[in-house]
Design an enzyme around this catalytic site. Structure first.
Site, short mmCIF file in Angstrom:
data_model
loop_
_atom_site.label_atom_id
_atom_site.label_comp_id
_atom_site.label_asym_id
_atom_site.label_seq_id
_atom_site.Cartn_x
_atom_site.Cartn_y
_atom_site.Cartn_z
N ASP A 72 0.93 -1.24 -0.03
CA ASP A 72 0.03 -0.09 -0.01
C ASP A 72 0.80 1.37 0.05
OD1 ASP A 72 -3.08 0.83 0.66
OD2 ASP A 72 -1.71 2.18 1.86
N ASN A 80 -2.59 12.64 -3.59
CA ASN A 80 -3.55 13.08 -4.58
C ASN A 80 -3.89 14.53 -4.14
OD1 ASN A 80 -3.83 11.23 -6.61
ND2 ASN A 80 -5.26 10.04 -5.62
N HIS A 85 -4.86 14.53 -9.24
CA HIS A 85 -5.13 13.09 -9.68
C HIS A 85 -4.19 12.67 -10.67
CE1 HIS A 85 -8.33 12.41 -6.55
NE2 HIS A 85 -8.66 13.55 -6.97
N ASP A 89 -2.13 9.40 -10.61
CA ASP A 89 -2.04 8.40 -11.88
C ASP A 89 -0.58 8.08 -12.17
OD1 ASP A 89 -4.81 8.04 -11.60
OD2 ASP A 89 -5.20 9.24 -13.48
N GLU A 112 -4.77 2.32 -4.17
CA GLU A 112 -3.37 2.44 -4.20
C GLU A 112 -2.62 1.17 -3.73
OE1 GLU A 112 -4.75 4.37 -0.37
OE2 GLU A 112 -5.54 4.37 -2.28
#
Length: 197
Positions: A72, A80, A85, A89, A112
């Site tokens: 994680d 973010n 965002h 990505d 994530e």
């Protein structure tokens, strides 16, 4: 003779057309298969292919051992919020690519979160691999929301028998518990599940 030549030519062209259509069908089938089994953002295997991977693994028979890892990204929501965002990505893509360098049996498991599976012949490297996940991601020197630090991951993992879906879910649950422990203990570390006595 002219009729025979015309007939042969027609048959030849028909055969070429059939072969071309078969090639197009095959390419389309491979493309659809890839889309069905891969995460569109990271290119990693997705949950759909996880089911197929497990079924293939279960056919090995009784007594098969495996290791299940949940990886994680630390503070990803904050990442973010801070960078946007689109940057998030890109971060996911870079982390996925770096993790893939360490082990090919890697799946995008959630937002994530990534899932890694080790078969019995590779179990001896489970502890080292878990730690390598953390160190390798930190070595990428990706920006972090935490000042003077790089982006990190936390890892929880468990090992045991995995001959059916119930046993897989047990290992997955144990890896998840270990992940929470890694998060609660300061993040950027790997913790192996140990049952409470």
């Amino acid at each position: 003779s002219l009729y025979r030549w015309s007939s042969l030519r027609r048959d030849f062209l028909n055969q070429l057309e059939i072969e071309e259509k078969n090639k197009m069908i095959l390419e389309q089938s491979e493309k659809l298969n890839y889309i069905a089994n891969h995460d569109p953002l990271t290119g990693l295997w997705n949950r759909n292919y996880l089911n197929e991977w497990k079924e293939n693994f279960f056919t090995r028979g009784s007594g098969c051992q495996a290791a299940v890892f949940i990886i994680d990204i630390d503070y990803f929501k904050d990442y973010n919020d801070a960078f946007g965002h689109v940057a998030g990505d890109q971060c996911l893509k870079k982390v996925a690519s770096a993790l893939l360098e360490l082990n090919p049996a890697l799946f995008r498991f959630g937002g994530e979160e990534f899932l890694c599976l080790l078969p019995p012949e590779e179990l001896s490297r489970a502890d080292r691999l878990a730690e390598d996940f953390c160190r390798h991601i930190e070595a990428q020197q990706l920006p972090s929301v935490k000042l003077k630090n790089y982006l990190t991951v936390s890892v929880g993992y468990s090992t045991g028998t995995m001959t059916n879906d119930r046993e897989f879910r047990k290992l997955l649950h144990e890896a998840d518990l270990a992940l929470y422990q890694a998060k609660d203990s300061g993040r950027n570390q790997a913790i192996k599940y140990t049952p409470r006595t």
